[in-house]
Structure formats: structure tokens, C-alpha cells
Motif scaffolding. Structure first.
Motif, short mmCIF file in Angstrom:
data_model
loop_
_atom_site.label_atom_id
_atom_site.label_comp_id
_atom_site.label_asym_id
_atom_site.label_seq_id
_atom_site.Cartn_x
_atom_site.Cartn_y
_atom_site.Cartn_z
N THR A 1 0.76 -1.28 0.07
CA THR A 1 -0.17 0.02 -0.16
C THR A 1 0.75 1.35 -0.22
OG1 THR A 1 -1.74 -1.00 1.15
CG2 THR A 1 -1.75 1.19 1.16
N VAL A 2 1.87 1.39 0.98
CA VAL A 2 2.92 2.54 1.03
C VAL A 2 3.54 2.59 -0.56
CG1 VAL A 2 4.72 3.51 1.97
CG2 VAL A 2 2.84 2.33 3.39
N LEU A 3 4.08 1.50 -1.03
CA LEU A 3 4.75 1.58 -2.24
C LEU A 3 4.01 1.86 -3.21
CD1 LEU A 3 7.43 -1.02 -1.95
CD2 LEU A 3 7.79 1.29 -1.67
N GLY A 4 2.74 1.60 -3.17
CA GLY A 4 1.70 1.99 -4.01
C GLY A 4 1.15 3.36 -4.15
N ILE A 5 1.17 3.98 -2.77
CA ILE A 5 1.02 5.40 -3.02
C ILE A 5 2.11 6.09 -3.43
CG2 ILE A 5 0.69 7.30 -1.30
CD1 ILE A 5 -1.00 5.39 0.35
N VAL A 6 3.49 5.67 -3.06
CA VAL A 6 4.52 6.59 -3.47
C VAL A 6 4.61 6.48 -5.21
CG1 VAL A 6 7.21 6.36 -3.41
CG2 VAL A 6 5.68 6.29 -1.41
N GLY A 7 4.32 5.14 -5.42
CA GLY A 7 4.29 4.99 -6.81
C GLY A 7 3.39 5.58 -7.74
N LEU A 8 2.35 6.21 -7.17
CA LEU A 8 1.46 7.35 -7.64
C LEU A 8 2.17 8.57 -8.07
CD1 LEU A 8 -1.89 6.39 -5.97
CD2 LEU A 8 -1.34 5.86 -8.37
N VAL A 9 3.01 9.04 -7.17
CA VAL A 9 3.64 10.20 -7.11
C VAL A 9 4.93 10.23 -7.76
CG1 VAL A 9 4.77 11.86 -5.63
CG2 VAL A 9 2.46 10.80 -5.09
N VAL A 10 5.71 9.06 -7.53
CA VAL A 10 7.34 9.00 -8.17
C VAL A 10 7.05 8.05 -9.36
CG1 VAL A 10 9.39 8.41 -7.84
CG2 VAL A 10 8.22 9.37 -6.02
N PRO A 11 7.25 8.33 -10.71
CA PRO A 11 7.22 7.51 -11.77
C PRO A 11 8.38 6.56 -11.71
CG PRO A 11 6.91 9.84 -12.59
CD PRO A 11 7.45 9.93 -11.06
#
Length: 123
Positions: A15-25
Motif C-alpha cells: 500500500t505504501v509503495l503503491g501510494i509512492v508509485g502514484l507520485v514517483v514515476p
């Protein structure tokens, strides 16, 4: 026996990496699911079957919660548009359920494969 701590930690990592993945390509949702499944399988240990099971649970939990969030969003948008919007969101609900099931299966399978890898590394 299911190690729910490993499943929950794997879910949180995804979940945390998924949220970061939305912001950081570049990180993306695929990598988040893989790392979350790996963590769940590694923490659970106990062989390849156990890693598969724990990765599968961590990934499917993320898919179910993601599907629920999409469903709630569409439902609230339908309510805001009045009776016609309610009818439209009700009709769209079937498509949303199918989409949520498909996403949940994809997330569960990728996490399960990564869980096997995590259990293999630990063994």
C-alpha cells in the motif's frame, strides 16, 4: 497456519509503495505488489507453499480494499447527481465489480509469485 502479521505487513508495504508509485514515476503498482508479496512470503517462511499463500493473501487484501474504494467513490458520485446519477452509478456498478475482481486477481497472483520468491530466499 496463516501468519496474519506477515500478511498485514506485506499489505502495508504494498500500500505504501503503491501510494509512492502514484507520485514517483518508475516504481508503479506492479513493483509495489511484488515487494509486498515478497515481504509477506519472507516473513512467513515455512516453504514455498506458505510463501505462496501469504503473498496471495497480502495481494488480495490490497485488491479488495482498492475495489471497495472505487465502488464507494462511484456510489457517492451517483448520489451527488441525484436520481439519474443513482441509476447511472447502479448500472455502472456491475462493470465496477467485474473490474475490481480482475484487479484483485492480478494483484493476488503477482504477490503470490513474489511470496514464493520471499519464502525461497528465507529457506
Amino acid at each position: 497456519m496463516t501468519n496474519w502479521r506477515a500478511v498485514f505487513v506485506g499489505f502495508l508495504v504494498a500500500t505504501v509503495l503503491g501510494i509512492v508509485g502514484l507520485v514517483v514515476p518508475g516504481i508503479g503498482q506492479l513493483v509495489a505488489g511484488l515487494i509486498g508479496g515478497f515481504v509477506a512470503g519472507y516473513m512467513a517462511g515455512g516453504g514455498l507453499g506458505s510463501g505462496f499463500w501469504h503473498g496471495l493473501l497480502a495481494g488480495s487484501l490490497g485488491g479488495i480494499i482498492g475495489g471497495l474504494l472505487v465502488g464507494i467513490t462511484v456510489g457517492v458520485a451517483g448520489l451527488a447527481l441525484g436520481p439519474i446519477g443513482g441509476a447511472i452509478s447502479g448500472a455502472a456498478g456491475l462493470g465496477i465489480v467485474a473490474f475490481a475482481i480482475a484487479i484483485s486477481l492480478i494483484m493476488a497472483l503477482e504477490s503470490a509469485i513474489a511470496g514464493v520468491a520471499g519464502a525461497a530466499v528465507r529457506s
